[in-house]
Each structure stands twice: as structure tokens, then as C-alpha cells.
Scaffold this active site. Sequence first.
Site, mmCIF file in Angstrom:
data_model
loop_
_atom_site.group_PDB
_atom_site.id
_atom_site.type_symbol
_atom_site.label_atom_id
_atom_site.label_comp_id
_atom_site.label_asym_id
_atom_site.label_seq_id
_atom_site.Cartn_x
_atom_site.Cartn_y
_atom_site.Cartn_z
ATOM 1 N N LYS A 151 -10.529 3.924 -8.460
ATOM 2 C CA LYS A 151 -9.475 3.474 -7.234
ATOM 3 C C LYS A 151 -9.290 2.266 -7.171
ATOM 4 O O LYS A 151 -8.163 1.487 -7.057
ATOM 5 C CB LYS A 151 -9.781 4.303 -6.057
ATOM 6 C CG LYS A 151 -9.662 5.880 -6.134
ATOM 7 C CD LYS A 151 -9.704 6.589 -4.874
ATOM 8 C CE LYS A 151 -9.388 8.077 -4.837
ATOM 9 N NZ LYS A 151 -10.159 8.790 -5.813
ATOM 10 N N LYS A 193 -13.017 6.555 0.747
ATOM 11 C CA LYS A 193 -12.740 7.268 -0.297
ATOM 12 C C LYS A 193 -13.646 6.888 -1.480
ATOM 13 O O LYS A 193 -13.989 5.813 -1.881
ATOM 14 C CB LYS A 193 -11.510 7.137 -0.704
ATOM 15 C CG LYS A 193 -10.410 7.609 0.302
ATOM 16 C CD LYS A 193 -8.904 7.196 0.038
ATOM 17 C CE LYS A 193 -8.346 7.838 -1.187
ATOM 18 N NZ LYS A 193 -7.054 7.462 -1.450
ATOM 19 N N GLY A 199 -9.331 15.590 -5.525
ATOM 20 C CA GLY A 199 -9.269 16.916 -4.945
ATOM 21 C C GLY A 199 -9.892 17.006 -3.425
ATOM 22 O O GLY A 199 -10.701 18.020 -3.127
ATOM 23 N N GLY A 200 -9.847 15.797 -2.907
ATOM 24 C CA GLY A 200 -10.503 15.782 -1.488
ATOM 25 C C GLY A 200 -12.078 15.269 -1.396
ATOM 26 O O GLY A 200 -12.697 15.553 -0.325
ATOM 27 N N ARG A 327 -4.422 14.451 -15.569
ATOM 28 C CA ARG A 327 -4.746 15.605 -15.877
ATOM 29 C C ARG A 327 -3.563 16.590 -15.377
ATOM 30 O O ARG A 327 -2.527 15.807 -14.547
ATOM 31 C CB ARG A 327 -5.832 16.294 -15.397
ATOM 32 C CG ARG A 327 -5.924 16.095 -13.670
ATOM 33 C CD ARG A 327 -7.196 16.678 -13.335
ATOM 34 N NE ARG A 327 -7.572 16.555 -11.990
ATOM 35 C CZ ARG A 327 -6.844 17.054 -10.896
ATOM 36 N NH1 ARG A 327 -5.967 17.677 -10.728
ATOM 37 N NH2 ARG A 327 -7.275 16.599 -9.586
#
Length: 708
Positions: A151, A193, A199-200, A327
Site C-alpha cells: 500500500k 492497515k 478483503g478486510g 485480480r
Amino acid sequence: MAAVVLLSTLQGLNRLSQNLTWTRRSLRFVSGGVERIEKVLIANRGEIACRVMRSARRLGVRSVAVYSDADRDSMHVAMADESYHIGAAPSQQSYLCMDKVLEVAKRSGSHAVHPGYGFLSENTEFAEACQREGIIFIGPPSSAIRDMGIKSTSKHIMAAAGVPIIGGYHGEDQSDSRLQEEAARIGYPVMIKAVRGGGGKGMRISWSPLDFLEQLESARREARKSFNDDVMLVEKFVQDPRHVEVQVFGDVHGNAVYLFERDCSVQRRHQKIIEEAPGPGISPEVRRKLGEAAVRAAKAVKYVGAGTVEFIMDAEQNFYFMEMNTRLQVEHPVSEMVTGTDLVEWQLRVAAGERLPLLQEDIVLRGHSFEARIYAEDPNNDFLPGAGPLLHLSTPAADSHTRIETGVRQGDEVSAHYDPMISKLVVWGEDRRAALKKLRYGLRNFNIVGLNTNIDFLLTLSSHPEFEAGNVNTSFIQQHHDDLFPAATPTSAATICQTVLGLILTERRHTDHFSETTTDRFSPFGSGLGWRPNTQMVRDVRLQLKDEKLDVAVTFNKDGSFLMQVGQDLHHVTGHLEDEGGVCYLRCSVNGVKSRPKLLVLDDTVHLFSSEGSCSVSLPAPKHLAAVSGSAAQGGAVAPMTGTIEKVLVKVGDQVSAGDPLVVMIAMKMEHTIRAPKAGRIRKIFFSEGSQANRHAALVDLEECDAE
């Protein structure tokens, strides 16, 4: 009159022109072939594996499945042209084993590997290993996966490409003190994060300095488990934003397009639960800017294949880059529905070196689409996921405007080792209102027995006035909690009467069948009334309604109707069973109000499914068995599901208060904190870290006493 005729003619010509355009696009879309790919291995399981196989089959491409011990008899194995066993049930020993997957790809002669989503889909090492073996990886270049998977790196690339971003800390100093300093600088609340998250997973919100370190450690633990990397970033948390993402697609010839946006704002546990395309209320100008920003993001990393650029959007429709998923997304069907495309086919064609089937000016947004994710979970227990057999599974009929995306069948088991999603219900309508109406109709006809599901919750959510108005954000469930989780209401007298009627008629049907097939016409089991001989025409039926029992006095009338006394009230009941397409319906009337709920009787439990939702009423267990129920939970905390003990937070002798954390479990791909059900002293701990605990197993024994 002439003007009306002229307007009608012009509208007809416009519709004809649109149809011709869609036909022309469709012909162009299916022309040619995927010459380089004749066999594809799907390195995944469940509904996405089945989804890929359907498109591959339509293109004449053979499919190869891999499966774990838990999936030996699964749907995706049955659908594939070839299937290979790759290991034990835990994904670390099967679906995440690159060497095993590649060995099967070579042994089966597969030309390409489709990773689906999750597992190895965003693994740079796997993409590179495929390339080394001369196997086509159906996804972007490994460099794009790497850059977008971290990220902090992705933020720098996006800023350089002119994509709006939110500021935060993405530095190398990962000490607790530095991260806490940066959180204070940014200003609470902040989002913690995992840099390799998705996906959390590995994501927590810290609302103040008081909970920062606890949330940081929890995010790190989950990140290590999910990605084997616990590097974190901290950024400003935009309160009540919308989660808006754009579907992008690129090819090896330098072309990149966007297929408009999806709104995925309604979430629980930072995971999506319902998605729609296009985003409600988004202006055409903002839609264009979103798409163009997403294409800039894709071109900045020379993107190839299907990808999703995710943004957060504030109340003024300002949007900021959040991350890029390299994806196919779970929710890709809603984009397909509003653009008339098959994104898996696009993936196969682009991976084979073809140009994009459509250019930007060819992609037309048409109508509206919703996707609801059907999960094995209990919304009334903090959406706790579950596992177990699907004793009954029936879905609405699929057609061109309704898709049922699933990887399970009736009788299959939702495994504790994988994601608890059972199915996806995808609908399309001419506009949002029409699509929402179809969504609710589909949910009412999605019936499951054997596991708790979120179907009734999705019905309540999709019927909420604010959702109907399109006023959605990522805090929607919390903001409307009281409406979405209303206080439990007593089972209505009408439902109780329907339940008793269903029991009577089902027993009568079984008795009639016995009478027709037996050779003993004097058998006491052949009573045409459905009851045993020597009984009176009045009988008490005892029902189990949650934690209480209810007696219903039933009087059999000569005309075939019934009088049922529920409490102090009498109800006149008539009805009969109807079979339709292998499904049993109860055509009934209670005090003149007619209805036709679907009826299922399994293991002394009556399940009713109607337009109002579902209801299950049981016959009580015998006393000698009822005493056993719940005994394991009386002394302390129990495992809510099968899982691995990740961390034990207490030791023998500790004194705890109700709600204190005791154990952290990993189950259904998620971290769960098990808390003390009452105040007490730790008397015994039954499991050590790293061990496996079965559902309902006692984890901690508590000696009840007042907390100090």
C-alpha cells in the site's frame, strides 16, 4: 395524435438501434478464439472456480480443478474436466502451496492458470513461477501485483500519476511508538492497515490513543496469519465515506478501459455484503472522472487483465485512492450485468495476447445491478460465521436477469477451513428501483436449512428506506442498527397455526403412503386421520419456540378444517399440501387470511418460508436429552466454531470481568476474540496456542466470583 404516433415510432427506432448495437458488439465479442489456451487450471475452489469453468467451457477451453481433502466431493471438482488432489484441508497445506499447484499444472498439460480471487491470486512469487515454467498466468504482470500489493508503494505511484490520495504514514519505522506518534499527528480516528492487506484482513480502526496499541497488535496478528507480513500503514479515517470502486481492464497492446463503477459501501467487519452498479446518485461527470482516474492508475503500472481501483468518496463526491486489487473481484458480476460483458472471457482472451474486445467508446452502461452475498453467519451474533451441512438449499430460478453464483449444492458442507460464503445472488433491472425489487424477490426465494444465514438480514437491509433512497455509506449498518436488528417479536399465532397444520398434513401424507403400500390392512399405522387409533378428535401439540414451550389444542372438524387454540384464542384453520417442481407448499387459511408458504419438515423441525421471511419451529427434545443441552457452556467460555487457538490472553488464577478477552481464535479465515461470559477466576485453560478446538469445545473454565 400524430405527435404521439411520431414519438412512439422514434422510441421504437431508438430501441431497435440499441438492439442492433448490442448485437454488433456481441458478434464482435465472441469472434475469434483463444488459440493459445486449450486447457486452464483453476487454482481456487468454490463459486469462483465454478464461475471460471462456465466461461472456459463456453469457449471450448478444458478446465482442470485442484482440491483439498475437505473439497474431495465438491461442486467445482464435479464440474471440471480433470481434478487433482493437492493436500489437507487447511489452505496453507493445499490451495496456498505454489509447488503443488504448479506440479499439477505441468502434469495436466495446462497452458494457463487462473487464480480466481484470494489464495494465490495476488502472489507475485506465484505469477513469476508460472512465467518461469512457461505457463500463462491469467492476471497482471508480477511487477503490477508487487507495486499495488504494497500500500505504501501504491500510494506513491498513484500520487505521481495524478490520482487523488489521502495522506498518512507509510514509513519503514514500524515501532509501536512511531506508529502511535504518526496517529496523533494525523488525528484520530485513524485506519491501521496491513500494507499487503485485502478483503478486510489486517485492518482496524483506532478511535483514540486509548485503543491504538490494542488495535495495532490485533491488525498485526491477522496480517501475519493472512499475508505472512505484519508491516502496517496508518492513515486518516474518513468517517461515513462511500466505498466506490472502478472495474478496469488492460491488454498487452497498451489499451486500458474502465467498465464503470460499483458501490460496495454496505459492509460488516470491513467486508462487503451487498454491491451495486452503477453507484447510486453519482453524477455523469464524477463517473467519468472516476473512470479516467482508474485508467491512469492502471496505465501507471502497465496493467494487463482485470483489476479494480478502489476509492473512498465523501459526501461531496470527492474521491481518494484507497487500493488496487490486482485480480477479479467477488462482485465483478454486477459490472458484467450493466455492460453486457463476460470478464472471465476477457481475461482468457487478453491472457492469450488478444486485444481488448471493446474500446472505451463501445462500452455502454445499461440498467442497474445488485449482488447480495449469502453467508453462513449469524447477523444477530455479530455476524459470527458458521460451518456445517446444507440440509436444504433452494434458490430462485436463474435467467438472463438473475444469476446464482455458487460452489455448493444441497447436502454439501460449508467448511470451517474456508470463507463462509454460500452463494451470490445477482440481479439486473432497467433502473435501480426495478433491480431492487428483483433482489428482494430473489432473497425471499433463497431458502437454506442447516446453518444460520444472513438472508433475512439482507431482506431487512434492502427494504430500509435509506437504502432504497441510495443513501449508503460504510457505516450504514451501525447507523441504522436499531432498524436492522429490531427486538425479537413473539412468533405470530398465524405462524404457529401454519406450523401445526404443516405437521398434521405431513404426518397424514406419510400415513396415507403407508396405507397405500402396506399389505397389512389392519396395521395400527394406517390410520387415515394421521393419528393413532383410539385417540380423540382433540389433541395437544407441543412446540418449542426458542427457549419456551407452547401447547396448541387442535380440534379436528368433520369437514376437514381445524380449530386451534393458541393461548386463550381460537383460530379456524384449513389447508392442504401442494407439490410444485419437487417443492412442497402449504396452501392454507388462518381465520380467512390465505397464504402459501413453502414447507419443509426436517428432524422434528418445521421450516416455513414466505414473503415475510423464514421461521423454524421445533418439537421439544425429550427431558432426558434436554438436560444435556448447553452443559458444556455452563462453566466458562466455549468455541463458537471449529478453529485454531491463535493466542491465549489469560493464565490460571487470573481474575476477569464479564467481557474481558480470554482467547483469540482463527476460524473461517478471520480472527475472533472469545470473551468472558461472566466475572470469575480462571480455573483451567483447555487449549494451548496453535492447537485446534472443535465447535462447542470448552476453552476456559471459570470459577464464578466477583471480579476485584
